[in-house]
Design an enzyme around this catalytic site. Structure first.
Site, PDB file in Angstrom:
ATOM      1  N   LEU A 278      20.416  46.549  35.178  1.00  0.00           N
ATOM      2  CA  LEU A 278      20.892  45.589  34.177  1.00  0.00           C
ATOM      3  C   LEU A 278      20.232  44.229  34.317  1.00  0.00           C
ATOM      4  CD1 LEU A 278      24.706  46.396  33.939  1.00  0.00           C
ATOM      5  CD2 LEU A 278      22.822  47.208  32.538  1.00  0.00           C
ATOM      6  N   LYS A 279      19.492  44.011  35.395  1.00  0.00           N
ATOM      7  CA  LYS A 279      18.762  42.753  35.551  1.00  0.00           C
ATOM      8  C   LYS A 279      17.326  42.858  35.031  1.00  0.00           C
ATOM      9  CE  LYS A 279      21.529  41.211  39.484  1.00  0.00           C
ATOM     10  NZ  LYS A 279      21.519  40.763  40.898  1.00  0.00           N
TER      11      LYS A 279
ATOM     12  N   GLY B 239      34.014  46.535  36.088  1.00  0.00           N
ATOM     13  CA  GLY B 239      34.846  45.913  37.109  1.00  0.00           C
ATOM     14  C   GLY B 239      34.178  44.737  37.786  1.00  0.00           C
ATOM     15  N   TYR B 240      33.355  44.003  37.035  1.00  0.00           N
ATOM     16  CA  TYR B 240      32.677  42.830  37.594  1.00  0.00           C
ATOM     17  C   TYR B 240      33.632  41.631  37.677  1.00  0.00           C
ATOM     18  CZ  TYR B 240      28.443  45.415  36.171  1.00  0.00           C
ATOM     19  OH  TYR B 240      27.469  46.360  35.987  1.00  0.00           O
TER      20      TYR B 240
ATOM     21  N   ARG C 169      26.743  37.310  31.725  1.00  0.00           N
ATOM     22  CA  ARG C 169      25.423  36.875  32.189  1.00  0.00           C
ATOM     23  C   ARG C 169      24.395  38.001  32.141  1.00  0.00           C
ATOM     24  NH1 ARG C 169      28.716  34.119  35.946  1.00  0.00           N
ATOM     25  NH2 ARG C 169      28.252  35.609  37.641  1.00  0.00           N
TER      26      ARG C 169
ATOM     27  N   GLY D 155      38.322  39.241  46.463  1.00  0.00           N
ATOM     28  CA  GLY D 155      39.589  39.735  46.972  1.00  0.00           C
ATOM     29  C   GLY D 155      39.590  41.245  47.064  1.00  0.00           C
ATOM     30  N   HIS D 156      40.597  41.779  47.739  1.00  0.00           N
ATOM     31  CA  HIS D 156      40.792  43.222  47.825  1.00  0.00           C
ATOM     32  C   HIS D 156      42.272  43.514  47.686  1.00  0.00           C
ATOM     33  CE1 HIS D 156      36.794  44.765  48.482  1.00  0.00           C
ATOM     34  NE2 HIS D 156      36.562  43.860  49.419  1.00  0.00           N
ATOM     35  N   ASP D 157      42.568  44.793  47.586  1.00  0.00           N
ATOM     36  CA  ASP D 157      43.908  45.301  47.347  1.00  0.00           C
ATOM     37  C   ASP D 157      44.989  44.546  48.113  1.00  0.00           C
ATOM     38  OD1 ASP D 157      46.168  47.143  48.352  1.00  0.00           O
ATOM     39  OD2 ASP D 157      45.364  48.346  46.712  1.00  0.00           O
TER      40      ASP D 157
ATOM     41  N   ASP E  28      44.945  48.915  44.129  1.00  0.00           N
ATOM     42  CA  ASP E  28      43.758  49.380  43.410  1.00  0.00           C
ATOM     43  C   ASP E  28      44.076  50.449  42.374  1.00  0.00           C
ATOM     44  OD1 ASP E  28      42.050  47.691  44.700  1.00  0.00           O
ATOM     45  OD2 ASP E  28      41.203  49.187  46.045  1.00  0.00           O
TER      46      ASP E  28
END
Length: 383
Positions: A71-72, A93-94, A101, A135-137, A166
């Site tokens: 994608l870049k 999930g970005y 962008r 962050g995470h769950d 999650d």
């Protein structure tokens, strides 16, 4: 070469989904859509995901197909938009702003396909003071109060793997959201963005508990309530061989059967005497420690005492009930949970193993009528 989607497998047959590859709740949500019959095309990135496992074992990519796009690169976003033009749902999930962008944000996608359902999966959500933070769950559960409920009162909160945040608070809410939005799009011809945040879902999961808290029937302290391990007849107990039994006879008639089979009926006639709960717990603990898990399983087998052995992940598929229902299935040497729920008219199944990055370019290019995928993908796979 991988084949295209098989027709008539699940209620979402005919629905097309683009998944922008990530980790955790996004892939699981896309897997659930694929399990239900949707044609899910996963757009994998060169080099793979940061925390990804071996693609051949990644069960969350079953029933999907994969194309490989950077994608870049100059061509990557254009190829994604080609897919979007022919899709019903997109899942990404970005962090907020990243898709924009890259040129594949909601504005660009909805301009190409006004009926698209654009599903966004994040921990903190698309706005708010923490939206840009990593962050995470465990952090999401911590701030919503959900984590504070899990564990013993004299010990730190217990981490419930990443199931509650999650997958329950994230993936399942995203799936509900995109399917609701898909219904709206088909009825009104209008697509939209679905903002699924784990903090929102994890908080929502505790709605009943908040109601009990408001009614005064739940204490805001873990390990002191009916359903959080504070109650001696709703919890787990060790057996003599190091195993455990799960106990949950909440209703009176079930408890009577439990107490009789355990051998404590005469000693504790009033189970609602909270002043004696510690004494009752000690008695239950002592009784379970007198036999092995297998022995107690036999004692409670065929009864309504609401007692079950705590099985490991590798033991569970062999339990007679789960085996009879085919709750777990094996495909390609991988034992895995079968798709759920079940449908009488449009049955679901594990149709294919984990999609390998870029393996399905040719069939997707043909089935979705995106011929420009083919030369870009052939360049990627021969480099």
């Amino acid at each position: 070469m991988a084949k295209g989607p098989m027709p008539g497998h699940g209620p979402l047959t005919g629905v097309r989904v683009v998944e922008l590859a990530g980790i955790g709740p996004g892939p699981f949500a896309a897997m659930l859509l694929a399990d239900l019959g949707a044609d899910v095309v996963r757009v994998d990135r060169p080099g793979g995901a940061g925390l990804g496992i071996d693609p051949a074992s990644d069960l969350t990519n079953r029933n999907k197909r994969s194309v490989l796009l950077d994608l870049k690169s100059d061509e990557g976003p254009a190829r994604v938009l080609d897919l979007v033009e022919r899709a019903d749902i997109l899942v990404e999930g970005y962090r907020p702003g990243v898709a924009e962008r890259l040129g594949v944000g909601p504005d660009a996608c909805l301009a190409r396909n006004p009926q698209l359902v654009y599903g966004r999966m994040t921990g903190w959500g698309q706005d708010g003071p923490l939206a840009e933070r990593a962050g995470h769950d465990i952090a999401y559960l911590a701030l919503t109060g959900t984590l504070s409920m899990i564990g013993r009162p004299d010990e730190p909160p217990v981490v419930p793997a990443n199931l509650v945040g999650d997958y329950a608070g994230g993936s399942l809410y995203l799936v509900v959201g995109v399917l609701a939005a898909l219904q709206h799009a088909r009825a009104h011809g209008e697509g939209q963005v679905v903002d699924a945040a784990i903090v929102d879902g994890a908080a929502h999961l505790a709605t009943m508990i908040h109601g009990m808290l408001a009614a005064g029937s739940w204490q805001d302290r873990r390990g002191t309530n009916l359903l959080d391990g504070g109650c001696p007849f709703y919890g787990t107990y060790a057996t003599s061989d190091g195993g455990h039994m799960a106990v949950g006879p909440l209703e009176e008639k079930f408890y009577a059967e439990f107490a009789g089979l355990l051998g404590i009926a005469d000693a504790f006639p009033d189970r609602w005497d909270l002043a004696r709960w510690d004494e009752l717990r000690a008695a239950v603990t002592e009784r379970f420690l007198s036999r092995t898990r297998a022995e107690w399983t036999e004692v409670f087998d065929g009864t309504d005492a609401c007692v079950a052995p705590v099985l490991s992940l590798t033991e569970a598929p062999h339990h007679p009930h789960l085996a009879a229902r085919s709750t777990f299935v094996e495909r390609g040497g991988l034992t895995q949970p079968a798709p759920a729920p079940r449908f009488s008219a449009t049955p679901v199944s594990v149709r294919g193993g984990p999609a390998l990055p870029g393996a399905d370019t040719a069939t997707v290019a043909a089935d979705w009528d995106v011929p420009a995928l083919r030369p870009a993908e052939s360049t990627d796979t021969t480099s």
